[in-house]
Design a protein around this motif. Structure first.
Motif, PDB file in Angstrom:
ATOM      1  N   SER A  90       0.821  -1.212   0.000  1.00 44.02           N
ATOM      2  CA  SER A  90       0.000   0.000   0.000  1.00 44.02           C
ATOM      3  C   SER A  90       0.854   1.261   0.000  1.00 44.02           C
ATOM      4  O   SER A  90       1.801   1.376   0.776  1.00 44.02           O
ATOM      5  N   ASP A  91       0.503   2.165  -0.879  1.00 47.82           N
ATOM      6  CA  ASP A  91       1.046   3.520  -0.991  1.00 47.82           C
ATOM      7  C   ASP A  91       2.484   3.620  -1.494  1.00 47.82           C
ATOM      8  O   ASP A  91       2.957   4.720  -1.751  1.00 47.82           O
ATOM      9  N   VAL A  92       3.211   2.526  -1.665  1.00 43.31           N
ATOM     10  CA  VAL A  92       4.598   2.625  -2.139  1.00 43.31           C
ATOM     11  C   VAL A  92       4.655   3.340  -3.484  1.00 43.31           C
ATOM     12  O   VAL A  92       5.524   4.193  -3.702  1.00 43.31           O
ATOM     13  N   LEU A  93       3.733   3.029  -4.389  1.00 41.17           N
ATOM     14  CA  LEU A  93       3.770   3.637  -5.721  1.00 41.17           C
ATOM     15  C   LEU A  93       3.545   5.148  -5.690  1.00 41.17           C
ATOM     16  O   LEU A  93       3.831   5.846  -6.655  1.00 41.17           O
ATOM     17  N   LEU A  94       3.050   5.676  -4.559  1.00 41.26           N
ATOM     18  CA  LEU A  94       2.841   7.120  -4.416  1.00 41.26           C
ATOM     19  C   LEU A  94       4.056   7.805  -3.789  1.00 41.26           C
ATOM     20  O   LEU A  94       4.116   9.028  -3.749  1.00 41.26           O
ATOM     21  N   GLU A  95       4.997   7.036  -3.300  1.00 42.53           N
ATOM     22  CA  GLU A  95       6.153   7.567  -2.577  1.00 42.53           C
ATOM     23  C   GLU A  95       7.398   7.498  -3.453  1.00 42.53           C
ATOM     24  O   GLU A  95       8.073   6.470  -3.529  1.00 42.53           O
ATOM     25  N   THR A  96       7.713   8.583  -4.102  1.00 44.44           N
ATOM     26  CA  THR A  96       8.797   8.633  -5.073  1.00 44.44           C
ATOM     27  C   THR A  96      10.128   8.153  -4.497  1.00 44.44           C
ATOM     28  O   THR A  96      10.845   7.385  -5.143  1.00 44.44           O
ATOM     29  N   ASP A  97      10.466   8.584  -3.299  1.00 40.76           N
ATOM     30  CA  ASP A  97      11.748   8.180  -2.708  1.00 40.76           C
ATOM     31  C   ASP A  97      11.806   6.678  -2.465  1.00 40.76           C
ATOM     32  O   ASP A  97      12.848   6.054  -2.654  1.00 40.76           O
ATOM     33  N   THR A  98      10.683   6.087  -2.078  1.00 39.62           N
ATOM     34  CA  THR A  98      10.638   4.648  -1.858  1.00 39.62           C
ATOM     35  C   THR A  98      10.731   3.904  -3.186  1.00 39.62           C
ATOM     36  O   THR A  98      11.445   2.898  -3.295  1.00 39.62           O
ATOM     37  N   VAL A  99      10.046   4.396  -4.207  1.00 38.56           N
ATOM     38  CA  VAL A  99      10.101   3.778  -5.534  1.00 38.56           C
ATOM     39  C   VAL A  99      11.543   3.753  -6.028  1.00 38.56           C
ATOM     40  O   VAL A  99      12.018   2.742  -6.552  1.00 38.56           O
ATOM     41  N   LYS A 100      12.274   4.846  -5.849  1.00 36.70           N
ATOM     42  CA  LYS A 100      13.675   4.926  -6.283  1.00 36.70           C
ATOM     43  C   LYS A 100      14.516   3.795  -5.684  1.00 36.70           C
ATOM     44  O   LYS A 100      15.404   3.267  -6.345  1.00 36.70           O
ATOM     45  N   GLU A 101      14.254   3.447  -4.428  1.00 31.79           N
ATOM     46  CA  GLU A 101      15.027   2.417  -3.742  1.00 31.79           C
ATOM     47  C   GLU A 101      14.855   1.038  -4.389  1.00 31.79           C
ATOM     48  O   GLU A 101      15.748   0.206  -4.304  1.00 31.79           O
ATOM     49  N   PHE A 102      13.708   0.786  -5.014  1.00 32.39           N
ATOM     50  CA  PHE A 102      13.425  -0.508  -5.615  1.00 32.39           C
ATOM     51  C   PHE A 102      14.001  -0.650  -7.026  1.00 32.39           C
ATOM     52  O   PHE A 102      14.138  -1.761  -7.521  1.00 32.39           O
ATOM     53  N   LEU A 103      14.318   0.463  -7.681  1.00 31.97           N
ATOM     54  CA  LEU A 103      14.681   0.437  -9.096  1.00 31.97           C
ATOM     55  C   LEU A 103      16.183   0.336  -9.335  1.00 31.97           C
ATOM     56  O   LEU A 103      16.973   1.063  -8.735  1.00 31.97           O
ATOM     57  N   HIS A 104      16.553  -0.542 -10.233  1.00 34.04           N
ATOM     58  CA  HIS A 104      17.932  -0.645 -10.710  1.00 34.04           C
ATOM     59  C   HIS A 104      18.228   0.605 -11.538  1.00 34.04           C
ATOM     60  O   HIS A 104      17.335   1.141 -12.200  1.00 34.04           O
ATOM     61  N   PRO A 105      19.457   1.103 -11.534  1.00 35.90           N
ATOM     62  CA  PRO A 105      19.769   2.305 -12.330  1.00 35.90           C
ATOM     63  C   PRO A 105      19.421   2.163 -13.815  1.00 35.90           C
ATOM     64  O   PRO A 105      19.063   3.147 -14.464  1.00 35.90           O
ATOM     65  N   ILE A 113       9.917   7.200 -12.099  1.00 33.49           N
ATOM     66  CA  ILE A 113       9.919   8.128 -10.965  1.00 33.49           C
ATOM     67  C   ILE A 113       8.951   9.281 -11.225  1.00 33.49           C
ATOM     68  O   ILE A 113       8.206   9.690 -10.335  1.00 33.49           O
ATOM     69  N   ALA A 114       8.940   9.805 -12.445  1.00 31.50           N
ATOM     70  CA  ALA A 114       7.997  10.879 -12.797  1.00 31.50           C
ATOM     71  C   ALA A 114       6.557  10.396 -12.679  1.00 31.50           C
ATOM     72  O   ALA A 114       5.692  11.137 -12.200  1.00 31.50           O
ATOM     73  N   LEU A 115       6.285   9.157 -13.099  1.00 24.41           N
ATOM     74  CA  LEU A 115       4.946   8.587 -12.968  1.00 24.41           C
ATOM     75  C   LEU A 115       4.556   8.477 -11.503  1.00 24.41           C
ATOM     76  O   LEU A 115       3.431   8.825 -11.118  1.00 24.41           O
ATOM     77  N   SER A 116       5.470   8.024 -10.661  1.00 23.35           N
ATOM     78  CA  SER A 116       5.214   7.934  -9.229  1.00 23.35           C
ATOM     79  C   SER A 116       4.907   9.309  -8.640  1.00 23.35           C
ATOM     80  O   SER A 116       3.989   9.460  -7.825  1.00 23.35           O
ATOM     81  N   THR A 117       5.645  10.322  -9.055  1.00 24.92           N
ATOM     82  CA  THR A 117       5.418  11.693  -8.588  1.00 24.92           C
ATOM     83  C   THR A 117       4.019  12.163  -8.964  1.00 24.92           C
ATOM     84  O   THR A 117       3.300  12.741  -8.140  1.00 24.92           O
ATOM     85  N   GLU A 118       3.607  11.895 -10.198  1.00 22.42           N
ATOM     86  CA  GLU A 118       2.270  12.293 -10.652  1.00 22.42           C
ATOM     87  C   GLU A 118       1.177  11.548  -9.894  1.00 22.42           C
ATOM     88  O   GLU A 118       0.155  12.138  -9.523  1.00 22.42           O
ATOM     89  N   LEU A 119       1.380  10.258  -9.664  1.00 16.88           N
ATOM     90  CA  LEU A 119       0.405   9.482  -8.883  1.00 16.88           C
ATOM     91  C   LEU A 119       0.278  10.055  -7.477  1.00 16.88           C
ATOM     92  O   LEU A 119      -0.824  10.165  -6.935  1.00 16.88           O
ATOM     93  N   GLY A 120       1.419  10.422  -6.894  1.00 15.68           N
ATOM     94  CA  GLY A 120       1.416  10.997  -5.548  1.00 15.68           C
ATOM     95  C   GLY A 120       0.685  12.317  -5.461  1.00 15.68           C
ATOM     96  O   GLY A 120       0.126  12.658  -4.414  1.00 15.68           O
ATOM     97  N   LYS A 121       0.656  13.074  -6.554  1.00 16.51           N
ATOM     98  CA  LYS A 121      -0.072  14.348  -6.585  1.00 16.51           C
ATOM     99  C   LYS A 121      -1.573  14.139  -6.743  1.00 16.51           C
ATOM    100  O   LYS A 121      -2.370  14.935  -6.259  1.00 16.51           O
ATOM    101  N   ALA A 122      -1.972  13.081  -7.430  1.00 15.65           N
ATOM    102  CA  ALA A 122      -3.385  12.869  -7.764  1.00 15.65           C
ATOM    103  C   ALA A 122      -4.135  12.022  -6.744  1.00 15.65           C
ATOM    104  O   ALA A 122      -5.351  12.151  -6.622  1.00 15.65           O
ATOM    105  N   TYR A 123      -3.414  11.155  -6.019  1.00 18.12           N
ATOM    106  CA  TYR A 123      -4.088  10.195  -5.143  1.00 18.12           C
ATOM    107  C   TYR A 123      -3.546  10.260  -3.728  1.00 18.12           C
ATOM    108  O   TYR A 123      -2.361  10.510  -3.514  1.00 18.12           O
ATOM    109  N   VAL A 124      -4.422  10.006  -2.756  1.00 16.59           N
ATOM    110  CA  VAL A 124      -4.004  10.012  -1.356  1.00 16.59           C
ATOM    111  C   VAL A 124      -3.716   8.603  -0.840  1.00 16.59           C
ATOM    112  O   VAL A 124      -3.019   8.439   0.149  1.00 16.59           O
ATOM    113  N   ARG A 125      -4.246   7.592  -1.504  1.00 17.69           N
ATOM    114  CA  ARG A 125      -4.025   6.194  -1.126  1.00 17.69           C
ATOM    115  C   ARG A 125      -3.882   5.354  -2.384  1.00 17.69           C
ATOM    116  O   ARG A 125      -4.480   5.661  -3.412  1.00 17.69           O
ATOM    117  N   SER A 126      -3.122   4.290  -2.254  1.00 14.39           N
ATOM    118  CA  SER A 126      -2.909   3.371  -3.361  1.00 14.39           C
ATOM    119  C   SER A 126      -2.822   1.971  -2.782  1.00 14.39           C
ATOM    120  O   SER A 126      -2.128   1.753  -1.784  1.00 14.39           O
TER     121      SER A 126
END
Length: 119
Positions: free
Chosen positions: A13-28, A49-62
């Motif tokens: 829950s909510d990881v996809l809305l948290e840009t910093d957390t998403v970054k930790e999961f992604l290989h360079p 990361i940009a998609l995660s940022t946009e999701l975080g702006k539009a939604y309060v829960r995921s």
């Protein structure tokens, strides 16, 4: 942590809305090939990361409701439905889409993704 556990944690829950957390999961060098109802997208790390940022702006829960998850070595297949709550109506859960994705992990990070989605 196993490849399966890493992918399960990514869809918590909510990881996809948290840009910093998403970054930790992604290989360079991550690449996500996504066949959606809007066409084909090939996303690099900065795009995800940009998609995660946009999701975080539009939604309060995921919330991703995983129905199937299969792992073999460094490959994990996941079938899930993605639900969100909007800023305008945080009490109502809305289906965003149904997804099927195969992730290849490298160095315990999401490296290659092959995803299909449908509304």
């Amino acid at each position: 942590m196993s490849a399966k556990e890493i992918v399960q944690n990514f869809y918590q829950s909510d990881v996809l809305l948290e840009t910093d957390t998403v970054k930790e999961f992604l290989h360079p060098d991550v690449i996500l090939e996504w066949h959606s109802t809007r066409g084909f997208l090939k996303l690099k790390k900065s795009d995800i990361i940009a998609l995660s940022t946009e999701l975080g702006k539009a939604y309060v829960r995921s919330k991703s409701r995983i129905t199937h998850i299969i792992a073999e070595d460094n490959m994990v297949s996941v079938r899930y439905s993605h639900y969100v709550k909007t800023i305008e109506n945080p009490r109502e859960e809305m289906l965003l889409a149904h997804f099927m994705v195969i992730w290849e992990l490298k160095g315990n990070k999401l490296y290659r993704g092959y995803q299909m989605s449908q509304l």
